[in-house]
Scaffold this active site. Structure first.
Site, PDB file in Angstrom:
ATOM      1  N   ASP A  89       0.878  -1.160   0.000  1.00  0.00           N
ATOM      2  CA  ASP A  89       0.000   0.000   0.000  1.00  0.00           C
ATOM      3  C   ASP A  89       0.932   1.232   0.000  1.00  0.00           C
ATOM      4  O   ASP A  89       2.126   1.102   0.310  1.00  0.00           O
ATOM      5  CB  ASP A  89      -0.848  -0.055   1.283  1.00  0.00           C
ATOM      6  CG  ASP A  89      -1.682   1.180   1.492  1.00  0.00           C
ATOM      7  OD1 ASP A  89      -2.364   1.596   0.546  1.00  0.00           O
ATOM      8  OD2 ASP A  89      -1.630   1.746   2.603  1.00  0.00           O
ATOM      9  N   LEU A  90       0.416   2.401  -0.336  1.00  0.00           N
ATOM     10  CA  LEU A  90       1.289   3.582  -0.378  1.00  0.00           C
ATOM     11  C   LEU A  90       1.147   4.441   0.892  1.00  0.00           C
ATOM     12  O   LEU A  90       2.029   4.448   1.753  1.00  0.00           O
ATOM     13  CB  LEU A  90       0.974   4.405  -1.641  1.00  0.00           C
ATOM     14  CG  LEU A  90       1.802   5.668  -1.816  1.00  0.00           C
ATOM     15  CD1 LEU A  90       3.274   5.363  -2.043  1.00  0.00           C
ATOM     16  CD2 LEU A  90       1.278   6.487  -3.012  1.00  0.00           C
ATOM     17  N   ASP A  91      -0.002   5.122   0.977  1.00  0.00           N
ATOM     18  CA  ASP A  91      -0.197   6.052   2.096  1.00  0.00           C
ATOM     19  C   ASP A  91      -0.252   5.291   3.417  1.00  0.00           C
ATOM     20  O   ASP A  91      -1.066   4.397   3.584  1.00  0.00           O
ATOM     21  CB  ASP A  91      -1.512   6.822   1.917  1.00  0.00           C
ATOM     22  CG  ASP A  91      -1.471   7.704   0.680  1.00  0.00           C
ATOM     23  OD1 ASP A  91      -0.365   8.078   0.269  1.00  0.00           O
ATOM     24  OD2 ASP A  91      -2.542   8.013   0.145  1.00  0.00           O
TER      25      ASP A  91
ATOM     26  N   THR B  22       1.196  10.297   3.933  1.00  0.00           N
ATOM     27  CA  THR B  22       0.503  11.389   3.251  1.00  0.00           C
ATOM     28  C   THR B  22      -0.813  11.717   3.952  1.00  0.00           C
ATOM     29  O   THR B  22      -1.453  12.699   3.605  1.00  0.00           O
ATOM     30  CB  THR B  22       0.220  11.037   1.777  1.00  0.00           C
ATOM     31  OG1 THR B  22      -0.212   9.699   1.739  1.00  0.00           O
ATOM     32  CG2 THR B  22       1.446  11.209   0.913  1.00  0.00           C
TER      33      THR B  22
ATOM     34  N   LYS C 130      -8.646   6.743   5.891  1.00  0.00           N
ATOM     35  CA  LYS C 130      -7.422   6.091   5.412  1.00  0.00           C
ATOM     36  C   LYS C 130      -7.759   4.910   4.507  1.00  0.00           C
ATOM     37  O   LYS C 130      -8.563   4.052   4.872  1.00  0.00           O
ATOM     38  CB  LYS C 130      -6.560   5.614   6.586  1.00  0.00           C
ATOM     39  CG  LYS C 130      -5.872   6.768   7.273  1.00  0.00           C
ATOM     40  CD  LYS C 130      -4.868   6.276   8.293  1.00  0.00           C
ATOM     41  CE  LYS C 130      -4.130   7.447   8.897  1.00  0.00           C
ATOM     42  NZ  LYS C 130      -3.284   7.034  10.022  1.00  0.00           N
TER      43      LYS C 130
ATOM     44  N   SER D  36      -2.487   0.706  -4.371  1.00  0.00           N
ATOM     45  CA  SER D  36      -2.940   1.894  -3.640  1.00  0.00           C
ATOM     46  C   SER D  36      -4.262   2.421  -4.183  1.00  0.00           C
ATOM     47  O   SER D  36      -4.529   2.312  -5.375  1.00  0.00           O
ATOM     48  CB  SER D  36      -1.872   2.989  -3.772  1.00  0.00           C
ATOM     49  OG  SER D  36      -2.380   4.240  -3.370  1.00  0.00           O
ATOM     50  N   ALA D  37      -5.054   3.028  -3.306  1.00  0.00           N
ATOM     51  CA  ALA D  37      -6.317   3.658  -3.727  1.00  0.00           C
ATOM     52  C   ALA D  37      -6.067   5.021  -4.359  1.00  0.00           C
ATOM     53  O   ALA D  37      -6.957   5.595  -4.984  1.00  0.00           O
ATOM     54  CB  ALA D  37      -7.225   3.819  -2.511  1.00  0.00           C
TER      55      ALA D  37
ATOM     56  N   LYS E  14     -10.877  -0.580  -1.829  1.00  0.00           N
ATOM     57  CA  LYS E  14     -10.728  -1.477  -0.683  1.00  0.00           C
ATOM     58  C   LYS E  14     -11.924  -1.234   0.255  1.00  0.00           C
ATOM     59  O   LYS E  14     -12.325  -0.089   0.390  1.00  0.00           O
ATOM     60  CB  LYS E  14      -9.414  -1.178   0.057  1.00  0.00           C
ATOM     61  CG  LYS E  14      -8.178  -1.301  -0.815  1.00  0.00           C
ATOM     62  CD  LYS E  14      -6.958  -0.656  -0.132  1.00  0.00           C
ATOM     63  CE  LYS E  14      -5.784  -0.567  -1.074  1.00  0.00           C
ATOM     64  NZ  LYS E  14      -4.647   0.172  -0.525  1.00  0.00           N
TER      65      LYS E  14
ATOM     66  N   GLU F 171      -0.082  -3.299   4.606  1.00  0.00           N
ATOM     67  CA  GLU F 171      -1.221  -2.357   4.641  1.00  0.00           C
ATOM     68  C   GLU F 171      -1.373  -1.690   6.008  1.00  0.00           C
ATOM     69  O   GLU F 171      -1.168  -2.320   7.033  1.00  0.00           O
ATOM     70  CB  GLU F 171      -2.514  -3.151   4.390  1.00  0.00           C
ATOM     71  CG  GLU F 171      -3.204  -2.885   3.108  1.00  0.00           C
ATOM     72  CD  GLU F 171      -3.778  -1.484   2.919  1.00  0.00           C
ATOM     73  OE1 GLU F 171      -4.072  -1.162   1.759  1.00  0.00           O
ATOM     74  OE2 GLU F 171      -3.933  -0.688   3.891  1.00  0.00           O
ATOM     75  N   ASP F 172      -1.777  -0.408   6.000  1.00  0.00           N
ATOM     76  CA  ASP F 172      -2.013   0.285   7.273  1.00  0.00           C
ATOM     77  C   ASP F 172      -3.497   0.443   7.590  1.00  0.00           C
ATOM     78  O   ASP F 172      -3.845   0.800   8.714  1.00  0.00           O
ATOM     79  CB  ASP F 172      -1.372   1.686   7.263  1.00  0.00           C
ATOM     80  CG  ASP F 172      -2.097   2.631   6.340  1.00  0.00           C
ATOM     81  OD1 ASP F 172      -2.377   2.244   5.179  1.00  0.00           O
ATOM     82  OD2 ASP F 172      -2.407   3.753   6.765  1.00  0.00           O
TER      83      ASP F 172
HETATM   84  P1  B16 Z   1      -6.123  10.363  -3.931  1.00  0.00           P
HETATM   85  P2  B16 Z   1      -3.626   4.202  -0.003  1.00  0.00           P
HETATM   86  C1  B16 Z   1      -5.383   6.238  -0.101  1.00  0.00           C
HETATM   87  O1  B16 Z   1      -4.123   5.687  -0.375  1.00  0.00           O
HETATM   88  C2  B16 Z   1      -5.351   7.146   1.132  1.00  0.00           C
HETATM   89  O2  B16 Z   1      -5.077   6.401   2.294  1.00  0.00           O
HETATM   90  C3  B16 Z   1      -6.694   7.825   1.277  1.00  0.00           C
HETATM   91  O3  B16 Z   1      -6.706   8.667   2.408  1.00  0.00           O
HETATM   92  C4  B16 Z   1      -6.983   8.628   0.000  1.00  0.00           C
HETATM   93  O4  B16 Z   1      -8.263   9.250   0.065  1.00  0.00           O
HETATM   94  C5  B16 Z   1      -6.934   7.680  -1.190  1.00  0.00           C
HETATM   95  O5  B16 Z   1      -5.673   7.045  -1.247  1.00  0.00           O
HETATM   96  C6  B16 Z   1      -7.175   8.400  -2.504  1.00  0.00           C
HETATM   97  O6  B16 Z   1      -6.130   9.288  -2.750  1.00  0.00           O
HETATM   98  O7  B16 Z   1      -7.037  11.472  -3.539  1.00  0.00           O
HETATM   99  O8  B16 Z   1      -4.659  10.764  -4.004  1.00  0.00           O
HETATM  100  O9  B16 Z   1      -6.592   9.643  -5.173  1.00  0.00           O
HETATM  101  O10 B16 Z   1      -3.543   4.145   1.492  1.00  0.00           O
HETATM  102  O11 B16 Z   1      -4.582   3.195  -0.614  1.00  0.00           O
HETATM  103  O12 B16 Z   1      -2.262   4.187  -0.662  1.00  0.00           O
HETATM  104 MG    MG Z   2      -2.834   3.181   3.345  1.00  0.00          MG
END
Ligand code: B16
Ligand code: MG
Length: 216
Positions: A7-9, A15, A43, A112-113, A143, A167-168
């Protein structure tokens, strides 16, 4: 040999603090005070689902056109906030694990989302470590739907049962488990109960566990 999917964030970089500032500003436009603890629930949630949650909490109903405007506004602010981000923001333990994958030819994907994932990996100088980047621009379901991780496994030509997800978010851990993968939770053990292992930080994962996870 197993594959690793990150996962990224919250796993590679924090972030969440920038998403929080940008969402708080949006919430203020309809007089809703977003707290840090409420932000925890955003998140791993996609951008549009996050706005829907905010509107629900603030008891506000908007037409799609207005929602699109707020989504653009939020992302513009978020992009400004991460403009100066660099490799100094990579979370502890990340480089160690990525170097392990490189030295041992462990296939690696991002799951990542975020629709900004490619940009962020580039800012952190981490793109070369990833054979596949699956992000919010590639999937229809967010997710806890397993789509993002299943696509990562497919791109790596690795069966789901041989993938290990880092994953967090509890929604991300649920997605990994639904996909039939091993889930490593990074964060609070109470929130990430469904994971196979939970660590406070990637830094706590030692070499013998890495060898075991990679099935070397
Ligand atoms: P964006 P992950 C997610 O990333 C974030 O945790 C979540 O807070 C955010 O709304 C989502 O990405 C979408 O991000 O606005 O940059 O498309 O944890 O799945 O890496
Ligand atoms: Mg995350």
């Amino acid at each position: 040999m197993n594959a690793f999917i990150f996962d990224l964030d919250g796993v590679i970089v924090d972030t969440a603090k920038y998403h929080f500032i940008a969402w708080k500003t949006i919430a203020e436009t309809f007089n809703y005070n977003l707290t840090e603890s409420q932000n925890e629930n955003l998140k791993g949630v996609s951008r549009s689902d996050s706005l829907d949650l905010l509107l629900q909490w603030g008891k506000k109903v908007l037409i799609q056109e207005k929602k699109n405007m707020l989504l653009n506004q939020k992302n513009k602010h978020y992009l400004q906030l991460i403009q100066e981000m660099g490799s100094e923001e990579i979370l502890p333990g990340v480089l160690n694990i990525l170097d392990f994958t490189k030295n041992n030819n462990v296939p690696v994907a991002l799951g990542s989302a975020s629709k900004n994932a490619q940009l962020i990996l580039g800012k952190l100088n981490l793109t070369p470590y990833f054979s596949s980047i699956v992000d919010g621009t590639h999937v229809r379901h967010s997710k806890p739907n397993p789509e993002v991780f299943l696509l990562g496994a497919k791109n790596l030509n690795t069966p789901a049962k041989s993938c290990v997800v880092f994953e967090d978010a509890s929604a991300g851990v649920a997605a990994a488990k639904t996909a039939g993968m091993t889930a490593i939770g990074i964060g609070n053990p109470e929130e990430l109960k469904a994971a196979d292992y939970v660590f406070e930080s990637l830094e706590q994962i030692n070499i013998s566990l890495l060898n075991k996870l990679a099935a070397i």
